[in-house]
Design an enzyme around this catalytic site. Sequence first.
Site, short mmCIF file in Angstrom:
data_model
loop_
_atom_site.label_atom_id
_atom_site.label_comp_id
_atom_site.label_asym_id
_atom_site.label_seq_id
_atom_site.Cartn_x
_atom_site.Cartn_y
_atom_site.Cartn_z
N GLN A 1 -3.11 -12.13 -11.02
CA GLN A 1 -2.61 -13.41 -11.53
C GLN A 1 -2.64 -13.37 -13.06
O GLN A 1 -3.70 -13.34 -13.66
CB GLN A 1 -3.54 -14.52 -11.03
CG GLN A 1 -3.22 -15.90 -11.55
CD GLN A 1 -4.45 -16.81 -11.49
OE1 GLN A 1 -5.53 -16.44 -11.90
NE2 GLN A 1 -4.27 -18.01 -10.96
N GLY A 2 -1.46 -13.35 -13.66
CA GLY A 2 -1.38 -13.28 -15.11
C GLY A 2 -1.11 -14.64 -15.72
O GLY A 2 0.04 -14.98 -16.03
N TYR A 3 -2.15 -15.42 -15.89
CA TYR A 3 -2.01 -16.75 -16.49
C TYR A 3 -2.64 -16.77 -17.89
O TYR A 3 -1.97 -17.00 -18.88
CB TYR A 3 -2.70 -17.83 -15.64
CG TYR A 3 -2.01 -18.19 -14.33
CD1 TYR A 3 -0.90 -17.51 -13.86
CD2 TYR A 3 -2.50 -19.24 -13.55
CE1 TYR A 3 -0.30 -17.84 -12.65
CE2 TYR A 3 -1.90 -19.59 -12.35
CZ TYR A 3 -0.80 -18.88 -11.90
OH TYR A 3 -0.22 -19.24 -10.71
N SER A 4 -3.97 -16.53 -17.94
CA SER A 4 -4.70 -16.71 -19.20
C SER A 4 -4.25 -15.73 -20.27
O SER A 4 -3.86 -14.59 -19.97
CB SER A 4 -6.20 -16.52 -18.97
OG SER A 4 -6.64 -17.38 -17.97
N SER B 1 -7.97 -10.56 -13.38
CA SER B 1 -8.79 -9.89 -12.36
C SER B 1 -7.93 -8.93 -11.57
O SER B 1 -6.77 -9.24 -11.24
CB SER B 1 -9.39 -10.92 -11.40
OG SER B 1 -10.18 -11.85 -12.11
N GLU C 1 -7.10 -23.00 -5.23
CA GLU C 1 -8.09 -22.09 -5.80
C GLU C 1 -9.39 -22.83 -6.04
O GLU C 1 -10.45 -22.37 -5.68
CB GLU C 1 -7.56 -21.50 -7.10
CG GLU C 1 -8.51 -20.49 -7.69
CD GLU C 1 -8.11 -20.05 -9.10
OE1 GLU C 1 -8.24 -18.87 -9.38
OE2 GLU C 1 -7.65 -20.89 -9.89
C1 LIG Z 1 -14.64 -14.03 -13.74
C2 LIG Z 1 -13.36 -14.53 -14.28
C3 LIG Z 1 -12.18 -14.17 -13.67
C4 LIG Z 1 -10.95 -14.63 -14.18
N1 LIG Z 1 -9.80 -14.23 -13.58
C5 LIG Z 1 -8.62 -14.61 -14.10
C6 LIG Z 1 -7.40 -14.14 -13.55
O1 LIG Z 1 -7.39 -13.36 -12.60
N2 LIG Z 1 -6.23 -14.53 -14.10
C7 LIG Z 1 -6.20 -15.40 -15.15
O2 LIG Z 1 -5.12 -15.74 -15.59
N3 LIG Z 1 -7.34 -15.88 -15.72
C8 LIG Z 1 -8.55 -15.49 -15.21
N4 LIG Z 1 -9.71 -15.94 -15.79
C9 LIG Z 1 -9.62 -16.78 -16.98
C10 LIG Z 1 -10.15 -18.19 -16.83
O3 LIG Z 1 -9.24 -18.99 -16.13
C11 LIG Z 1 -10.45 -18.71 -18.24
O4 LIG Z 1 -11.53 -17.95 -18.74
C12 LIG Z 1 -10.81 -20.16 -18.25
O5 LIG Z 1 -9.73 -20.98 -17.90
C13 LIG Z 1 -11.36 -20.60 -19.62
O6 LIG Z 1 -10.54 -20.20 -20.69
P1 LIG Z 1 -11.16 -19.43 -21.94
O7 LIG Z 1 -11.91 -18.28 -21.41
O8 LIG Z 1 -10.08 -19.18 -22.89
O9 LIG Z 1 -12.20 -20.43 -22.57
P2 LIG Z 1 -11.87 -21.60 -23.61
O10 LIG Z 1 -10.76 -22.42 -23.10
O11 LIG Z 1 -11.76 -21.04 -24.97
O12 LIG Z 1 -13.20 -22.44 -23.49
C14 LIG Z 1 -14.37 -22.20 -24.29
C15 LIG Z 1 -15.29 -23.40 -24.18
O13 LIG Z 1 -14.61 -24.57 -24.65
C16 LIG Z 1 -14.60 -25.57 -23.69
N5 LIG Z 1 -13.37 -26.35 -23.75
C17 LIG Z 1 -12.10 -25.91 -23.93
N6 LIG Z 1 -11.23 -26.92 -23.87
C18 LIG Z 1 -11.94 -28.03 -23.67
C19 LIG Z 1 -11.63 -29.41 -23.51
N7 LIG Z 1 -10.37 -29.87 -23.53
N8 LIG Z 1 -12.64 -30.27 -23.29
C20 LIG Z 1 -13.92 -29.82 -23.24
N9 LIG Z 1 -14.28 -28.56 -23.38
C21 LIG Z 1 -13.31 -27.67 -23.59
C22 LIG Z 1 -14.72 -24.82 -22.36
O14 LIG Z 1 -15.23 -25.64 -21.35
C23 LIG Z 1 -15.65 -23.70 -22.73
O15 LIG Z 1 -16.97 -24.15 -22.65
C24 LIG Z 1 -10.93 -15.48 -15.31
C25 LIG Z 1 -12.13 -15.86 -15.91
C26 LIG Z 1 -13.34 -15.40 -15.41
C27 LIG Z 1 -14.60 -15.81 -16.10
#
Ligand SMILES: Cc1cc2nc3c(=O)[nH]c(=O)nc-3n(C[C@H](O)[C@H](O)[C@H](O)COP(=O)(O)OP(=O)(O)OC[C@H]3O[C@@H](n4cnc5c(N)ncnc54)[C@H](O)[C@@H]3O)c2cc1C
Lengths: 394, 357
Positions: free
Chosen positions: A124-127, A159, A242
């Site tokens: 899944q290529g989202y982030s 992932s 999910e």
């Molecule tokens: C084990 C694992 C597997 C994953 N697998 C995939 C995958 O297969 N495909 C994919 O696309 N993504 C995947 N992800 C990505 C995941 O969806 C993101 O890590 C997640 O959505 C958070 O984004 P970020 O890491 O950029 O953190 P950030 O968005 O930078 O967040 C950092 C901190 O800021 C806080 N924050 C941010 N915005 C707000 C807000 N509006 N209000 C309050 N607090 C806020 C967050 O809660 C967090 O504490 C995976 C992540 C993990 C940990």
Amino acid sequence: MDLSYGPHYEAFREEVRSFLARHGKDAPRGEGLRSEKVLAWQRLLIEHGYAARTIPKAYGGFGAAPDILESRIIAEEFAAARVSPGLGGQGISMLVPTLLEVGTEAQKTTFIPPTIRGEMLWCQGYSEPGAGSDLAALRTSAVVDGDDFVVNGQKIWTSTAHLADWIFCLVRTEPEAPKHQGISFLLFPMSTLGIEVRPLVDMTGVANFNEVFFTDVHVPRGQIVGQRGEGWKVANTILGHERGSLGDPNATMARFNALLELMRRETVDGQRLIDNPLFRDRLAALQSRVLAMRLHDMRLLSNKVNDARAPLANLITKLQGTELRHELEGFAIDVLGELGLAYGDNPDKQDGGSWQTSYMYFLGLIIGGGTSQIQKNIISERGLGMPREPKLAK
Amino acid sequence: MRFGLSEDQTLLDATVRRLLADQAPLNAVRAYADGSDDHALWATLCELGLGGLLVPEDAGGLGLGVLDAAVIAEALGYHVTPAPFLGTAVLFPRALAAAGLSEDPTWQARLGAVLDGSLRVGVAFPQAGGQRSRDSVTASGESVSGTVTLALDDVANAYLVASGDGALWWVEASASGCAREAFETVDRSRRCCRLTLTDCSATLLSRDLGVLAELRAVAWVILAADSLGAGRAMLDKAVAYAGEREQFNRPIATFQAVKHMCAEMAAELEPCTALVWYAAHCQDHIRDEALTTAGHAKALLGDVGQFVAKTATEVHGGMGFTDLVGLHYWFKRIGFNRQAFGNPQRIRAELADLQGW
Ligand SMILES: Cc1cc2nc3c(=O)[nH]c(=O)nc-3n(C[C@H](O)[C@H](O)[C@H](O)COP(=O)(O)OP(=O)(O)OC[C@H]3O[C@@H](n4cnc5c(N)ncnc54)[C@H](O)[C@@H]3O)c2cc1C
């Protein structure tokens, strides 16, 4: 309150049990995703309707009408027998339901059959580096060039990208449109020219997620799901699926029982861990919450079966489920004291080192799929009707 | 399969809540806290059938179960309603049923008097929250002696009294040797008393230790349901207040810190609903789990209630701390529910023992 599933379903449960008694021995136990054992098991499950149960026959599924309780019984019985319930993963749990809802006929017949058989693995290529919680800020671009989209940009935290055959990917096709309206949902093979996958080692020491770089990756225009600019909507048809599946309360209950077992087995100062009154109190407190979440799950199941609405109840599940599980795993480390630190190849680690690993793994689930803070935003806005934050003036 | 309330239960809930919103606003609670009585309100609630909720149908009641009672308790907690519900409408009929006395004509007559609110039954279980040296009731023959520091209902006509050996007695408030004085607690939406019994004539209901254990479990469920309702009310009030109150030129509900406080309250309360329903259901239908689920419900609502009481008060700022909005009635009711009949720590210790840990 009526907790019985009724005679029809109890008969169905018997069928599942007799299947498990006959075939359980053939189930894979730890074999790799592509092993013949895993693939054969998956085929057998589909043939009997225990995997891809409600996927139409035309797309290689079993073709049963959707029935929430039947699905639940299958899950319960496979878990009780500790037999692999077949393949999961983002292709089966996210892409297939999406295609069923919004895919073209050709997409359904091309992608669903090999995906549900486990022959086509997806990521899944989202982030992206600049688009995590604010996913709609994603910048990976797709520009039309003849019959193709040409994709450039970078994904992160993807992932299983290093294992996957294909990727379902959110890209920006309309850079001028408001951010939620310029996104499209594309499917393409990971073997396409211009894709580079760089594994990222996570805190547990495993490289299960990756950075994925796209340089002039050509994707035929037909491999878009939904219309151009509708990718956000397409992705959201299933994001809910999910969230619900993270922090499964029955798995948490099983872990609770393992913790109880551990605390009866291990002794410190000649005393069983469970005889320490502080530990005992905390364990019972955890048990209350594990029980409450399991019953909460039954309430949600019942709501689905009876078409009852309880929006708030649904919204809290990911937050509470993952936080509770993380706390439970951490408590096991606490009660083990210094022994709780044993890790890696250390022969003294308890229960295969699973307490440390899960403690970290569940922190990943707290962050992934919408962080706990994002969940609280959602609960307060959609569950309690509180206002969104005002936008900062630019 | 239906995990949840039946249509009848939903209807009962809505009816009672409508009546409470109408007839038992905060002003009525304040009046009770200041010394007026709750007789008229209880009579009105009895007209809806609340007094006879658990009274068997052949004695004129509704013949319902603990889940129905929990639904009502949640509504009463939501409105911090003063009412002799637990002792009179729940534990008394339950005690007779457990003791096998529901069919007995004398007791049937008394059950009849519960229906219209003319008979109120208090509860005096000194060991319910842990046996204290100053609390002890001993029985000899047909009379009981001793003190019970905290008994529910200061104006009951009779009390269910547990003696130190775990037997259950019926003691009329008018009997000679039965003296009571106010036992003031922080929760002014209920009034308690200290019972002093001196060779007071009493009627034995049961010597079966299981009866007392069962009544205690039912009380746990009802108190948990009451806290669930009170907690829900506090959350609703916090959300409403946050929407109205403005600071820094915007409603405080737009501040994420405030939103997250509310989200956390909701996230903690929501699973409690399922636990309270299930524990209540077990009291009538799943005997094996009746005691443990009741204990879990009581202990968890003790903790969640406390968290919600504090957090909702904070959302109100200084206003939450005043008498003006009266939020403290909910705060204190939740505090009462946490301690009465055993606090969370004590109940968890029991749960551990019960499960043979
Ligand atoms: C084990 C694992 C597997 C994953 N697998 C995939 C995958 O297969 N495909 C994919 O696309 N993504 C995947 N992800 C990505 C995941 O969806 C993101 O890590 C997640 O959505 C958070 O984004 P970020 O890491 O950029 O953190 P950030 O968005 O930078 O967040 C950092 C901190 O800021 C806080 N924050 C941010 N915005 C707000 C807000 N509006 N209000 C309050 N607090 C806020 C967050 O809660 C967090 O504490 C995976 C992540 C993990 C940990």
